[in-house]
Design a protein around this motif. Sequence first.
Motif, mmCIF file in Angstrom:
data_model
loop_
_atom_site.group_PDB
_atom_site.id
_atom_site.type_symbol
_atom_site.label_atom_id
_atom_site.label_comp_id
_atom_site.label_asym_id
_atom_site.label_seq_id
_atom_site.Cartn_x
_atom_site.Cartn_y
_atom_site.Cartn_z
ATOM 1 N N ASP A 86 46.752 48.360 22.453
ATOM 2 C CA ASP A 86 45.552 47.866 24.026
ATOM 3 C C ASP A 86 44.752 47.329 23.645
ATOM 4 O O ASP A 86 44.182 46.254 24.638
ATOM 5 C CB ASP A 86 45.715 49.233 25.227
ATOM 6 N N SER B 293 44.042 43.658 25.243
ATOM 7 C CA SER B 293 42.116 43.874 26.108
ATOM 8 C C SER B 293 41.793 42.491 25.984
ATOM 9 O O SER B 293 41.074 41.760 27.612
ATOM 10 C CB SER B 293 41.139 44.768 25.777
ATOM 11 N N GLU C 279 47.267 38.821 31.046
ATOM 12 C CA GLU C 279 48.013 39.758 31.301
ATOM 13 C C GLU C 279 49.912 39.397 31.290
ATOM 14 O O GLU C 279 49.789 40.395 30.369
ATOM 15 C CB GLU C 279 48.091 39.821 33.239
ATOM 16 N N TYR D 126 35.475 44.136 27.182
ATOM 17 C CA TYR D 126 35.529 45.075 27.438
ATOM 18 C C TYR D 126 34.508 46.226 28.400
ATOM 19 O O TYR D 126 34.613 47.516 29.190
ATOM 20 C CB TYR D 126 36.858 45.632 27.219
ATOM 21 N N SER E 261 40.623 49.351 31.580
ATOM 22 C CA SER E 261 42.342 49.074 31.105
ATOM 23 C C SER E 261 42.683 50.019 30.941
ATOM 24 O O SER E 261 42.459 51.206 30.073
ATOM 25 C CB SER E 261 41.733 47.284 30.243
#
Length: 581
Positions: free
Chosen positions: A309, A313, A317, A406, A481
């Motif tokens: 993940d 990030s 998408e 992020y 996220s």
Amino acid sequence: MNTQLLSNFTNTSFLVLSNLADDPSYFALQVARKFKNRVPVKVLDKVLSLGKHNGVAAAFSAMIRDDSIQLQTTCRLWLDESSSRRGAVFLANLCIASGEWDTASGLLDQTKSSSNAVRARARLQWGLGNMSEAIALLEEIPRSRQKRHYVSEYQVYSGAEPKLPQTRISNLRGAGPESVVFLATNSLPHTGSGYAQRTQSTLSALVAEGWKANACTRLNYPLNIGAFQTKSSDHVGPVEYERLIPTRAKYDLSGRIQQQAEELLAKVVRDRPQILHTTTDFSNALAVKAVSESTGIPWVYEVRGQLADTWLSTRPESAENSERYKLFREREAYVAKSADHVITLGDQMKENLTSVGVAADKIEILPNGIGDEFLNEPVDRSTARHELALDIQAFYVGTVSSLVPYEGLDTVLRAVARLQPENKNLRVLIVGDGTDKENLIRLAAELGISKYCEFTGRVPREKAHLYHAALNLFVVPRKDSAVTRAVTPLKPVEALASRVPVLASDLPALGELIEDGVTGYLVDSSDVDQWASSIDRLMKDPEKLLVMGDSGRELVLNTRTWSQNAKKLDCVYRLVINKPL
């Protein structure tokens, strides 16, 4: 030249050649990040700035400064204005290295067919996780080192594992002090990340608990981060880190894991531990799993993050449907299910592990804790500010963190901008470095608050606690996220220990740490107005800040210390060791 230096020189030389073959632009970016404050990189940037009207020079300068906005702008202007398409592949490679995927794709659409263009298109597809497509593109290039490395990595993601001979080690139980061989990705003193600090704190606490901790780091580390003069081992406090540096290291992923397993097996035969322990990612786990199966020694896998993940990030998408992402998650699930026991950071991560088939009764939560410098009574705020030359009277909101997108620090800058100019006493203090630093500095200028913001860059580890103590309010504005919903960072734990309340995004992992209204507040991650009003409310209520600060320190002292973790880990080790064969 002694044997160690000769090995270092040989491995570093081949490492450079390997990186140049795979992705020279990305290698240049990593070198620039590693040595960004050194004279050669500064001189290079100055020279490139002289050619600011040359699109290629300006783009390269933007890349090595991690200025993604300038890189995008320069490349798009070049596309609009250049009558020649020469240089498009070079610019595309810069964008791929910096994760500017759409811009890279647009540039490659303008290129003619050539081997360099094919390599760049393969790099783009590889970066987006389309592994098979990238390999297929390279079929037309004979004897491609880039293709060999891609194939090797794809094989590992698809299920390849290292092979070792059966090597039984007798009389391990009761053969002396309990001991563990611990394989880490990196460590102090060469890496100062939260990962490395957690490793150091965990092993130091284990030693205090009576264990013999035989630590080592991944193959060829720290040569692979530019520490050419590394020794065969480093002592940091009570911990010795052995470096697994063979005479000639492998550079493809399957070769590296095989060699790492062989080097680790040799260490295990020498050290004769009762248990093996490693941490994310799965490449470490595959090597340890092979050693465990070879020797019969049980092993523990510590899941410190959701690296698939984390990878996702920084991608579009659409990458969620890519081969790499799916295979990455499958491999992490596979090694976690294969381990004798699993350690992780919090309830959300445990829930994610059980959802992929890891038995709940073989998972233990060891949250991030606080080290000695935070166990001691925090330094008085005025004293900390005096030592750091900060304004004694100002109200500082800020963080000590890796500056990556992020983390969402742009939200805090926008919130502070809304509170200015009515709150002249309000300041932003951002401590750390990372790929988003230049973008944040640029944003502060655009918002007109540069004079109220201080970006310190990376600071010495021994001074980090002073920056915590200097803050009135610690902020964790992480974007929503998959990775931020699951993984609890270390730094807010240290802030709470410093009696600093935490204002954080309302995400499940942060909700495990912050008790809303008691040790801080949880705020909608994307609502700038809510961030601004929360900062304003706390700035006007110093008594609430004091009460929250005391509550936060009490919480971490009671539940989040490394010595408490070591006691839990001692129980896990004994449970695994004494499990019937």
